[in-house]
Design a protein around this motif. Structure first.
Motif, mmCIF file in Angstrom:
data_model
loop_
_atom_site.group_PDB
_atom_site.id
_atom_site.type_symbol
_atom_site.label_atom_id
_atom_site.label_comp_id
_atom_site.label_asym_id
_atom_site.label_seq_id
_atom_site.Cartn_x
_atom_site.Cartn_y
_atom_site.Cartn_z
ATOM 1 N N MET A 1 0.666 -1.276 -0.144
ATOM 2 C CA MET A 1 0.026 -0.049 -0.117
ATOM 3 C C MET A 1 0.956 1.272 0.109
ATOM 4 S SD MET A 1 -1.595 0.032 3.856
ATOM 5 C CE MET A 1 -1.655 1.835 4.392
ATOM 6 N N LEU A 2 2.292 1.079 -0.035
ATOM 7 C CA LEU A 2 3.080 2.229 0.062
ATOM 8 C C LEU A 2 3.152 2.761 -1.357
ATOM 9 C CD1 LEU A 2 5.691 1.328 2.910
ATOM 10 C CD2 LEU A 2 3.435 2.610 2.954
ATOM 11 N N SER A 3 3.482 4.233 -1.384
ATOM 12 C CA SER A 3 3.834 4.760 -2.895
ATOM 13 C C SER A 3 5.422 4.331 -3.068
ATOM 14 C CB SER A 3 3.646 6.108 -2.711
ATOM 15 O OG SER A 3 4.649 6.983 -1.867
ATOM 16 N N GLU A 4 5.476 4.247 -4.389
ATOM 17 C CA GLU A 4 7.118 4.395 -4.939
ATOM 18 C C GLU A 4 7.933 5.442 -4.292
ATOM 19 O OE1 GLU A 4 8.958 1.829 -6.455
ATOM 20 O OE2 GLU A 4 6.848 0.684 -5.909
ATOM 21 N N ALA A 5 7.325 6.640 -4.073
ATOM 22 C CA ALA A 5 8.071 7.771 -3.638
ATOM 23 C C ALA A 5 8.558 7.453 -2.115
ATOM 24 C CB ALA A 5 7.390 8.998 -3.923
ATOM 25 N N VAL A 6 7.822 7.072 -1.524
ATOM 26 C CA VAL A 6 8.028 6.802 -0.115
ATOM 27 C C VAL A 6 9.090 5.711 0.113
ATOM 28 C CG1 VAL A 6 6.408 5.201 0.991
ATOM 29 C CG2 VAL A 6 7.369 6.986 2.370
ATOM 30 N N LYS A 7 8.976 4.686 -0.646
ATOM 31 C CA LYS A 7 9.909 3.707 -0.764
ATOM 32 C C LYS A 7 11.401 3.886 -1.105
ATOM 33 C CE LYS A 7 6.202 0.156 -2.166
ATOM 34 N NZ LYS A 7 6.168 -0.628 -3.285
ATOM 35 N N ASN A 8 11.312 5.044 -1.867
ATOM 36 C CA ASN A 8 12.513 5.416 -2.445
ATOM 37 C C ASN A 8 13.401 6.611 -1.413
ATOM 38 O OD1 ASN A 8 12.708 3.801 -4.723
ATOM 39 N ND2 ASN A 8 11.432 5.267 -5.825
ATOM 40 N N LEU A 9 12.560 7.106 -0.412
ATOM 41 C CA LEU A 9 13.229 8.143 0.301
ATOM 42 C C LEU A 9 14.127 7.578 1.177
ATOM 43 C CD1 LEU A 9 10.209 10.319 1.431
ATOM 44 C CD2 LEU A 9 11.970 10.839 -0.037
ATOM 45 N N VAL A 10 15.410 8.184 1.323
ATOM 46 C CA VAL A 10 16.116 7.794 2.445
ATOM 47 C C VAL A 10 16.319 9.088 3.137
ATOM 48 C CG1 VAL A 10 18.558 7.364 3.021
ATOM 49 C CG2 VAL A 10 17.675 6.686 0.716
ATOM 50 N N PRO A 11 15.453 9.088 4.499
ATOM 51 C CA PRO A 11 15.496 10.335 5.103
ATOM 52 C C PRO A 11 16.760 10.791 5.992
ATOM 53 C CG PRO A 11 14.627 8.197 6.351
ATOM 54 C CD PRO A 11 14.978 8.007 5.060
ATOM 55 N N TYR A 12 16.524 12.120 6.234
ATOM 56 C CA TYR A 12 17.618 12.788 6.932
ATOM 57 C C TYR A 12 17.767 12.100 8.331
ATOM 58 C CZ TYR A 12 20.096 16.574 9.517
ATOM 59 O OH TYR A 12 20.922 17.064 10.332
ATOM 60 N N THR A 13 18.866 12.124 8.733
ATOM 61 C CA THR A 13 19.339 11.411 9.781
ATOM 62 C C THR A 13 19.684 12.529 10.834
ATOM 63 O OG1 THR A 13 20.286 9.404 8.920
ATOM 64 C CG2 THR A 13 20.919 9.733 11.264
ATOM 65 N N ALA A 14 18.970 13.105 11.958
ATOM 66 C CA ALA A 14 19.213 14.073 12.828
ATOM 67 C C ALA A 14 20.280 13.551 13.762
ATOM 68 C CB ALA A 14 17.981 14.838 13.323
ATOM 69 N N GLY A 15 20.995 14.207 14.399
ATOM 70 C CA GLY A 15 21.706 14.016 15.601
ATOM 71 C C GLY A 15 21.080 13.395 16.594
ATOM 72 N N GLU A 16 21.649 12.428 17.545
ATOM 73 C CA GLU A 16 20.880 11.801 18.562
ATOM 74 C C GLU A 16 20.226 12.710 19.416
ATOM 75 O OE1 GLU A 16 23.920 8.771 19.983
ATOM 76 O OE2 GLU A 16 25.101 10.412 18.678
ATOM 77 N N GLN A 17 18.992 12.620 20.031
ATOM 78 C CA GLN A 17 18.450 13.538 20.925
ATOM 79 C C GLN A 17 18.045 12.471 21.955
ATOM 80 O OE1 GLN A 17 18.510 16.725 20.763
ATOM 81 N NE2 GLN A 17 18.468 17.158 18.708
ATOM 82 N N PRO A 18 19.013 12.078 22.732
ATOM 83 C CA PRO A 18 18.668 11.411 24.144
ATOM 84 C C PRO A 18 17.804 12.058 24.952
ATOM 85 C CG PRO A 18 21.008 12.099 24.060
ATOM 86 C CD PRO A 18 20.561 12.383 22.844
ATOM 87 N N GLN A 19 16.917 11.664 25.418
ATOM 88 C CA GLN A 19 16.223 12.243 26.649
ATOM 89 C C GLN A 19 16.670 12.231 27.744
ATOM 90 O OE1 GLN A 19 13.617 14.761 25.223
ATOM 91 N NE2 GLN A 19 14.725 13.760 23.256
ATOM 92 N N ASP A 20 17.721 11.215 28.051
ATOM 93 C CA ASP A 20 18.517 11.490 29.364
ATOM 94 C C ASP A 20 19.521 12.440 29.228
ATOM 95 O OD1 ASP A 20 20.915 10.886 30.827
ATOM 96 O OD2 ASP A 20 21.455 9.124 29.591
ATOM 97 N N ARG A 21 19.303 13.504 30.125
ATOM 98 C CA ARG A 21 20.144 14.890 30.079
ATOM 99 C C ARG A 21 21.440 14.572 30.598
ATOM 100 N NH1 ARG A 21 18.388 17.118 25.990
ATOM 101 N NH2 ARG A 21 16.278 17.189 26.073
ATOM 102 N N SER A 22 21.987 13.224 30.806
ATOM 103 C CA SER A 22 23.277 13.062 31.484
ATOM 104 C C SER A 22 24.571 13.287 30.607
ATOM 105 C CB SER A 22 23.536 12.155 32.106
ATOM 106 O OG SER A 22 23.547 10.752 31.233
ATOM 107 N N TYR A 23 24.169 13.418 29.371
ATOM 108 C CA TYR A 23 25.254 13.488 28.345
ATOM 109 C C TYR A 23 25.673 15.172 28.341
ATOM 110 C CZ TYR A 23 24.925 9.248 26.306
ATOM 111 O OH TYR A 23 24.903 7.707 25.798
ATOM 112 N N ILE A 24 26.734 15.460 28.128
ATOM 113 C CA ILE A 24 27.173 16.916 27.494
ATOM 114 C C ILE A 24 26.889 16.710 26.077
ATOM 115 C CG2 ILE A 24 29.052 18.742 27.316
ATOM 116 C CD1 ILE A 24 30.077 17.504 29.881
#
Lengths: 354, 354
Positions: free
Chosen positions: A1-24
C-alpha cells in the motif's frame, strides 16, 4: 500500500536526541545558554482559553517584528515551523527539474539532498576548495545547468564563512532568474549576513532560524527574507500543505524573543569567545580545526578516525557529530558549549589521546 | 525564478480568521468551550531553559499516551504538526500516480484536491448519494482505478456519518493493497470511530486532531493510527521533510490533554446537545438541515442563496462558511457554538429572513 516515492526516500538522520540529560550534548548545535527568563513570565500570562481558536495563519505580528528587526516590510518576511520546513518550501517554490539541477556544495547540510529526493529534483554537488571553503567558481561553472543555488553561510558542518564581498561577486554573476538561497542558520556567531544585498538581488532569499542564535530549538520557528514575489510563493506552498504551521504559543514567544536582541547578542558573543579559546586549545594539542564563524567547530586529530573519536567521546558521556562521508570522515563536528563543557571535552580527550 | 509547480498551485482557502474577536465565529469548527484550565498551571510550571534543546523528534511520550488512550502500542501512532500535515504526509506515503488516482467524495474537505495538486496526483471525485451521504458503491466502482481512498467521517462539510457497519463492508470489499484513510477530525461529537476495525484491516489509517474535540486548534497537533508499516512510512516522510515538527511545549500540553478525556467527553456532549436543539429550531423555521454527527451543521434556507446568507450574517457580526461550489452553493456550514451563540444566530436570521 506504500507509494514508490516513499519507498525510495532515504530520510535525513538528525543528531541523536537522548532524552536522558546526563550527556554533555555537543552534537546538534544547540545554544548552551537558555533563552531569556522572561519567557517564563510570558508563558504564565498567556490566555489559554485562546487555544480553542486557530492561530493567526499569516503570523502577522511576528512578521512585523522580524521585519522591523531587519529593516524590511512584513510582506518580505515568511515564517514557518522551523527553518527545515522553510527550506523544504523553498525547494518546492524555487527549484524546477525542467529548468536544471539544484546546486549546492558537495559538503554541506545533509538535508539538502534529502529534500531533492523528497521532491524528485536532480542535484549537482559542487566541490569545495582544498581548504574546505565553498567555491564560487564551481557555482558559476554549473549555474547554467542549475535551476538555482542553495548554501549555508557559514557552511555546515565546516563552519567556514563566505565573506559578503564574495557573495556579492557571486550574485552579480549568477543568472538573475534563478534563486540563490542562503541558509543563515549559523549567522549569529560572528558571521556577516547577506541581508544588505537583498534589495539589489531579487533572486536572493535568506533563511533564518530561532533555534541557534535565539536558544529556541525547542520551539520550531524559522523564517525567510526575500522579495515580495518570493515570499508570496512560499505562502502559496504553505497554504497547499498546511494552513496553520505555527501555533499560538510559539508565535507569542517568538514575538517576545524579537524584543530581546541585546540579550542574544551578548549570549552569542560569549559563544564566539568560547569558540576562540577552545580552538586555540585544540590547535595547541595537535588538532586541525577549520576556521569557524559558527557555534561549532569541525576538527580532526591526526592518528584517530572521526568515528573512533565520536565513539570514545560517547562512551565517556560526550556527544559530538560524525558524518560517515568521504573527504570528511576524519572529522567530528563539535558544538560550542559553555566554557566548562569545553574544559571537560579537552580533559576527556587528553585521557585517551596521545 | 519560480518553479512551474508553484505557479500551478491553487492553495487551500481556510475560513477567515479575523484577529478582531468581536465576531461570533461559527466558520472554522472550533470548539466553543475552552481547553481545561489546568493547562494554565502546566504552562507556568514548564522548564523554559529546556527550550534551548530540540524537542523529542519521535514524540515518544505523547505517542505512548495516545496509544494507551486507543489501546494501541506507540509504534502504531504517528504524531505531527496538525492533522493537515498528517494528511499531507499520508498523500505522499500512500498514494501513487502510477498505481491510479486518489479517490475521495465529490463533496468533501476541500484540502484533498489541493494535496493532489501539491504532489501532482490525479484524483477521482466520487459522487455522493442524493441525500448527500457518501456512496460506498461509487468508491467500490472506482477502486480499481485508484491508488487508494480518503474520506472524512463524519464527512465535511455535510456532517453526515458513515456508520461502522458500512465502513466494515467497504473495507472488506476494497483492495487490501490500497490504503483507506479515514479522517476522523469530527468523530468526537457523537460519531462512531473505525478504530475497532484497525486490527482486521492493515490498509486502514485513521487520522485525528486535537483541534476540534480537544479545543486545541491554537496548538497544532494531529495524529494517525495504523499498522506499524504505515506509521513507519509516515515517519520516513516526516524525516525527509522536517525532523522536528512538534515543539516541546505543544508536546507537553498534548500529553496533559490526553489525561483529561472525561473533561472533553462532557464538553463534546454539550456541543452535541446544542446541535440537536439548534437543528430542531432551524427545521421549525423552514430550513433544510443535513443530519450531522459533527460540531457543525450544513443547512440551507429555501429562498435565499448560501452566499447571501453568508454575507448578511457577516454584516451582522456572525461568521459562517460558504463554499462556492455547484451542488452545495445553496448551503452554509454553521459551527455549533455555545447555546447563547446559537440563540443569537436564530434571532439574527429571524430579523432578515421571511
Amino acid at each position: 500500500m506504500l507509494s514508490e516515492a516513499v519507498k525510495n526516500l532515504v530520510p535525513y538522520t538528525a543528531g541523536e536526541q537522548p532524552q536522558d540529560r546526563s550527556y554533555i550534548k555537543l552534537n546538534t548545535n544547540e545554544n548552551p545558554y537558555p533563552p531569556p527568563e522572561s519567557i517564563k513570565k510570558l508563558l504564565g500570562s498567556l490566555d489559554t482559553e485562546r487555544l480553542k481558536f486557530y492561530p493567526d495563519p499569516l503570523c502577522s505580528r511576528l512578521r512585523e517584528k522580524l521585519g522591523s528587526l531587519h529593516g524590511l516590510p512584513p510582506e518580505r518576511v515568511f515564517v514557518s515551523n522551523g527553518s527545515d520546513e522553510v527550506l523544504s518550501f523553498c525547494f518546492y517554490a524555487f527549484f524546477d527539474r525542467n529548468r536544471g539541477s539544484v546546486l549546492f556544495p558537495a559538503v554541506t547540510y545533509s538535508f539538502y539532498p534529502v529534500y531533492c529526493s523528497f521532491y524528485n529534483l536532480p542535484y549537482i554537488p559542487a566541490l569545495l576548495n582544498p581548504d574546505f571553503s565553498v567555491s564560487i567558481d564551481r557555482f558559476l561553472q554549473e549555474a547554467a545547468n542549475s535551476s538555482g543555488l542553495i548554501f549555508p553561510n557559514p557552511n555546515a558542518p565546516t563552519g567556514i564563512l563566505l565573506e559578503p564581498d564574495k557573495i556579492e561577486s557571486l550574485l552579480s554573476r549568477f543568472p538573475q532568474d534563478k534563486a540563490v538561497i542562503i541558509d543563515e542558520a549559523y549567522i549569529d556567531f560572528g558571521g556577516k549576513s547577506a541581508l544588505p544585498l537583498l534589495d539589489r538581488f531579487p533572486n536572493l532569499v535568506i533563511v533564518r532560524t530561532f533555534s541557534k542564535g535565539m536558544s529556541l530549538a525547542g520551539l520550531r520557528i524559522g523564517y525567510a527574507l526575500g522579495s515580495k514575489e518570493a515570499v508570496n510563493a512560499l505562502f502559496t506552498v504553505k497554504d497547499s500543505f498546511n494552513s496553520y504551521p505555527l501555533d499560538y504559543i510559539s508565535q507569542e514567544i517568538a514575538c517576545h524573543a524579537c524584543d530581546q536582541a541585546e540579550y542574544f547578542r551578548k549570549m552569542n558573543a560569549e559563544v564566539a569567545n568560547t569558540r576562540t579559546i577552545f580552538t586555540e586549545n585544540l590547535v595547541k594539542t595537535g588538532w586541525q580545526v577549520l576556521p569557524s564563524q559558527a557555534n561549532f567547530v569541525f576538527a580532526r586529530k591526526p592518528g584517530i578516525s572521526g568515528r573512533d573519536l565520536y565513539l570514545k567521546l560517547k562512551e565517556r558521556g560526550i556527544l559530538v557529530r560524525h558524518f560517515n562521508k568521504e573527504t570528511i570522515d576524519q572529522f567530528v563536528r563539535i558544538t560550542i558549549g559553555t566554557p566548562a563543557d569545553m574544559d571537560i571535552f579537552l580533559h576527556t580527550v587528553s585521557r585517551f589521546l596521545n
